[in-house]
Design a protein around this motif. Structure first.
Motif, PDB file in Angstrom:
ATOM      1  N   ASP A  94       5.982  -0.316   8.408  1.00  0.00           N
ATOM      2  CA  ASP A  94       5.868   0.301   9.743  1.00  0.00           C
ATOM      3  C   ASP A  94       5.295   1.719   9.640  1.00  0.00           C
ATOM      4  O   ASP A  94       4.415   2.104  10.422  1.00  0.00           O
ATOM      5  CB  ASP A  94       7.247   0.361  10.419  1.00  0.00           C
ATOM      6  N   GLU A  97       1.571   1.619   8.570  1.00  0.00           N
ATOM      7  CA  GLU A  97       0.719   1.200   9.683  1.00  0.00           C
ATOM      8  C   GLU A  97       0.482   2.350  10.648  1.00  0.00           C
ATOM      9  O   GLU A  97      -0.616   2.483  11.219  1.00  0.00           O
ATOM     10  CB  GLU A  97       1.353   0.018  10.411  1.00  0.00           C
ATOM     11  N   GLU A 100      -2.354   4.219   9.598  1.00  0.00           N
ATOM     12  CA  GLU A 100      -3.570   3.400   9.583  1.00  0.00           C
ATOM     13  C   GLU A 100      -3.915   2.891   8.185  1.00  0.00           C
ATOM     14  O   GLU A 100      -5.081   2.696   7.845  1.00  0.00           O
ATOM     15  CB  GLU A 100      -4.757   4.166  10.183  1.00  0.00           C
ATOM     16  N   LYS A 102      -3.904  -0.189   5.708  1.00  0.00           N
ATOM     17  CA  LYS A 102      -3.887  -1.650   5.817  1.00  0.00           C
ATOM     18  C   LYS A 102      -2.831  -2.201   4.872  1.00  0.00           C
ATOM     19  O   LYS A 102      -2.935  -2.077   3.655  1.00  0.00           O
ATOM     20  CB  LYS A 102      -5.253  -2.219   5.464  1.00  0.00           C
TER      21      LYS A 102
END
Length: 530
Positions: A94, A97, A100, A102
């Motif tokens: 979490d 992400e 950003e 991957k």
């Protein structure tokens, strides 16, 4: 893709009939030792047990330690893909992400239907230590290794993280009161296990955290970067019209010269062709730079880069030293430019490494040091001063760091002069508090490859740090402020002896008796109304 052997959150096992006593190591700084030994009875009756692996998953407010290490070391960013094999609740995913990055993950309990897939980086975080079946543990590790294209990061519980309570022996680990299994490794044991299973070097990132690289050059580049000091670009002393007219290519050239300490190869500098077109050669452009900055700073930078290279090559001897062609091209250029050849370079590095085992050589190097506090048995310094030490002492500390990894909380380093030990000490708020309390101490013994952990975080009356200025370089931004306090305390006869561990209560009584109080980093006369 099949998830492999690591597929269930619990398994059934049976307690074997074993000896009535076992040795369990638990943290206990109050006893003035890193571990106390408890003998506890084993369960001796055969009985079926259900190991509840999923109960070991922790809901963290922030990144786990292995992910923090990768971010700190520049190994994980938006350009990389990461797969978390055994991700638990998925908090790392979490948070990544949100940056950003991957990433994806799989867990037998919390994400059992997620796809198991390849990635540049695979994270196997605190999985091995909860698998009670030795064969399944090995299969899980090998499966994670097969999924990664570049880097496998492995984290497991280590011995000094064990809770301070009795736990029953079970297999090669312990059975907790929550019906979970835990295998507590020593740092050296975990490294040997990973290397024996995968046949590759395991690089310590932190206590209980290791990196295993797929590519030899990437591994060597990472190791070398640990000992590559940050150096400021020399300032211009005079103005020169030709320099100003070509500033667009000469400033990047200066950055490159500072980074490498030598004239860069064509592929190392994007502006190479343009500089040659304007000046005829990189050497001519460098002469202009030397004219406006003076030559001496560049000679000093070259010397520092030579030392950095020797430190790296010495520490690369811990494992099988790579052949020249296995090194990154940049390091190959360094070897040729600074040391004339790989054989000569390795010979000089080996000579330094072997001297690390000589207490007399270490003692003399500590006495020569121009930074740090020299006490009877050690040289003590702030971690920011480490880069100022001569290569022998940097290698000495590097040997300890190669064993234990980076300890982010530690801001003071103690190089023991005679015993072959290095201590990493944490004083929170070193900059802010005049006498910060001791929180933790980790002692690495090179002769025995052992690590002792001392936790002071729960002490109501912890030892305080004095003479902070003596641990810093003379030009450190805070050195002058700290020095003025040390002088004031010495003048008033309040300063404890160097390396004395004066407790907070003792210091408070000293101040009370002298009718003084602390105001920032200075002593003031106490008001009668206080």
């Amino acid at each position: 893709m099949d998830a492999g052997p690591f597929t269930t959150s619990s398994s059934h096992a049976k307690l074997a009939r074993i000896s009535p006593f076992a040795v369990v190591y638990t943290s206990s700084p109050q006893l003035a030792t890193s571990h106390s030994v408890r003998r506890i009875p084993f369960v001796t009756e055969d009985m079926p047990l259900k190991i509840e692996r999923h109960r070991t998953a922790i809901k963290r407010p922030s990144f786990s330690l292995p992910v923090k290490c990768m971010l700190r070391d520049g190994l994980l960013d938006k350009s990389k893909t990461l797969f978390d094999y055994g991700c638990g609740h998925g908090r790392d995913l979490d948070l990544l992400e949100s940056m950003e990055v991957k990433c994806a993950g799989w867990d037998p309990t919390f994400r059992p239907t997620a796809e198991v897939k390849r990635a540049e980086i695979v994270n196997l975080s605190y999985v091995l230590n909860v698998i009670e079946d030795i064969s399944e543990r090995s299969q899980a590790l090998r499966r994670a290794w097969s999924l990664c294209d570049g880097l496998l990061t492995v984290a497991a519980q280590i011995e000094f993280a064990a809770p301070d309570k009795e736990q029953a022996k079970f297999g090669d680990g312990v059975l907790t009161s929550r019906q979970t299994f835990q295998k507590y490794y020593t740092q050296h044991e975990l490294r040997l296990y990973l290397e024996s299973e995968l046949g590759e070097d395991a690089i310590s990132a932190a206590p209980g955290v290791f990196y295993i690289f797929k590519d030899e050059k990437a591994k060597q580049q990472f190791i070398a970067s640990r000992y590559h000091r940050r150096i400021l670009v020399p300032r211009r002393r005079i103005s020169e019209v030709l320099f100003e007219e070509n500033q667009d290519v000469l400033e990047p050239f200066m950055d490159c010269l500072t980074q490498y300490g030598r004239i860069p190869a064509a592929e190392e500098l994007e502006q190479t062709e343009e500089i040659i077109a304007r000046f005829g050669s990189l050497n001519r452009a460098f002469k202009l730079i030397q004219k406006v900055t003076d030559a001496s700073p560049w000679e000093e930078i070259a010397q520092k880069r030579t030392e950095d290279l020797l430190v790296y090559l010495a520490l690369s001897r811990f494992k099988k030293r790579p052949q020249l062609q296995q090194l990154p091209v940049t390091i190959q250029h360094d070897v040729k430019a600074f040391l004339g050849g790989y054989k000569i370079a390795c010979g000089r590095a080996d000579a330094l490494l072997f001297r690390v085992g000589d207490p007399d050589a270490i003692d003399k190097a500590c006495q020569r040091a121009t930074t740090g506090q020299l006490v009877d048995n050690a040289l003590i310094l702030h971690r920011s001063s480490l880069d100022c030490l001569e290569p022998l002492l940097r290698i000495y500390e590097g040997c300890a760091r190669a064993l234990v990894g980076e300890i982010d909380e530690a801001n003071v380093i103690k190089l023991h002069r005679f015993s072959g030990k290095v201590s990493y000490v944490a004083y929170p708020d070193f900059d802010k508090l005049p006498h910060p309390p001791l929180r933790q101490r980790i002692k690495v013994s090179l002769p025995t490859l052992s690590i002792d952990f001392f936790d002071y975080s729960n002490w109501q009356d912890p030892p305080l740090l004095f003479r902070k200025d003596e641990l810093l370089q003379i030009d450190h931004p805070k050195a002058k402020l700290f020095r003025s306090l040390t002088k004031q305390e010495a003048k008033l006869g309040l300063l404890p002896a160097p390396d004395a561990r004066e407790l907070e209560s003792v210091w408070a009584m000293r101040l009370q008796k002298a009718e003084l109080s602390m105001r920032g980093h200075r002593l003031v006369k106490k008001r009668h109304s206080d």
